[in-house]
Design an enzyme around this catalytic site. Sequence first.
Site, PDB file in Angstrom:
ATOM      1  N   SER A 227      37.959  41.368  -7.974  1.00  0.00           N
ATOM      2  CA  SER A 227      36.825  41.207  -7.072  1.00  0.00           C
ATOM      3  C   SER A 227      36.886  42.272  -5.975  1.00  0.00           C
ATOM      4  CB  SER A 227      36.811  39.782  -6.517  1.00  0.00           C
ATOM      5  OG  SER A 227      35.579  39.465  -5.941  1.00  0.00           O
ATOM      6  N   ASP A 453      29.349  37.352 -15.010  1.00  0.00           N
ATOM      7  CA  ASP A 453      29.938  37.240 -13.667  1.00  0.00           C
ATOM      8  C   ASP A 453      28.843  37.076 -12.627  1.00  0.00           C
ATOM      9  OD1 ASP A 453      31.280  37.720 -11.170  1.00  0.00           O
ATOM     10  OD2 ASP A 453      32.860  38.739 -12.276  1.00  0.00           O
ATOM     11  N   HIS A 483      33.689  34.389 -12.815  1.00  0.00           N
ATOM     12  CA  HIS A 483      34.065  35.523 -11.983  1.00  0.00           C
ATOM     13  C   HIS A 483      35.425  36.029 -12.427  1.00  0.00           C
ATOM     14  CE1 HIS A 483      34.046  38.181  -8.628  1.00  0.00           C
ATOM     15  NE2 HIS A 483      34.887  37.493  -7.877  1.00  0.00           N
TER      16      HIS A 483
END
Length: 514
Positions: A227, A453, A483
Amino acid sequence: MPNPSRLRAAALTTAVLLSSVLAGCGDGGKDDEDLTAQKLSWEDCPAPSAAEGGGAAPSPLPNGGDWQCATMKAPLDWSDPKGDTIDLALIRAKASGDESKRIGSLIFNFGGPGGSGVTTLPAFGEDYAALRTRYDLVSFDPRGVGRSAPVECESDQQLDAYFQQDATPDDSAERTKLLDNTRQFNAACEKNSKRILPHVRTTDAARDLDLMREVLGDDKLYYFGISYGTELGGVYAHLFPKNVGRAVFDAVVDPTQNPEQGSLGQAKGFQLALDNFAEDCTSKEELCPVGDSPQDVKDRIAQLLKDLDRKPIPGIFPRQLTQTAATNGIAQALYSKEFWQYLTEGLQEAYDGDGRILMSLSDSMNGRNDNGEYSNIAAANVSINCADDRPRYNADYVERKLPEFRAASPLFGDFLAWGMVSCTDWAVPGAADHPDVSAPGSAPILVVGNTGDPATPYEGARRMVEALGKGVGVELTYKGQGHGSYDSKNKCVQGAVNGYLLNGKVPAAGTVCT
């Protein structure tokens, strides 16, 4: 206010919060010693600090070995490396395999920005057992986070009120209140953390990473970024391309977008995840308890939020589930397909007047534990984003953009659009419109994108590859949900990542895992 448009949290960080003192800025003194020569003192890890989220000290690894913690000194201001220092909190699990085959330290950043690596890595250490055969697994609290000179803003009681506010104003009075609350939060950050706020940019954290590499004794950086950790890794590669060893970027932040574009992309991403949730629920043999068709599921959720805007329902006593908390909780559950069952249960209960599950999901997004104490993830998230991002958006600008955001997501559009005012009147100017990740001369970087995602939409992986430059980024696609990709336990993804990190085998560009 902090919400998914700003809180680029990794799914792993999310799960730590679901399962659920303050350190100062070091000694503040001068340190004329060469910081690259410092020796780390590894000891048993203490229980997480309040800023890290609290809880118990990490348990031993299932197959043997203990977690060890240390602090590393870094310059408060990298433009004055001989000046005042801060302490950065580190954690490690030593390599489990043959010492002669050890490669070095593999450093993780799990995202946020604002997530504590010191608490996240041990919670999921077993998932990286294969990588531990040849690496010491290492993570850290970045500057401004957890034990590493944490940013402090409002008190727990103030944050309860802050996260209960109406974040999608419908009239001028609600708009004024939202802006006033945002200014109050930002002013508290400046009052309580003025010393650290100018020094929490991603470029500062990238320089900390390079110092960490040297202190750990590695000639090259071995890195796993998830991320926001992909943005940090990209900035590192830009600043230190010759120092990149083997690196993996998973759940990739689009480095070409400004905050507005990123928020709009997330509106589309969360809407896609909601569409997929609704389709999944209604496609099974058993009846979907929250709707008869995908559109019915979404219509009922929209009606719930509309009703909550008018009249909240009981949540976790004494708080009530507001429209904002419910929206936040729904977004939280969409971070991982594993959480869809909680979303279904939470919606069922909310339709019956019980908001506790959706509020628990919202609390986990905001870093609130069962004792009513908040980690500093929200404070750190806003501080790092606002120090990084140059644009400042006012309410008039947001209102002009609302139709575009609503077209991208009827459910999340307003929520994500109004999140753009979080840096208005911030004490520190933002550094750039978007990060520079161009890294000519870097070793190959494996860039993994997930087509489903919600928080870091799939398109960001391709743009990261292009921005890194020719011969650097190698794209791998996972056709999945949630995610991130490696934590899905997909054998194809894990095989490709492990093959690269452990043996230096670069997968063919354009590889697709299903």
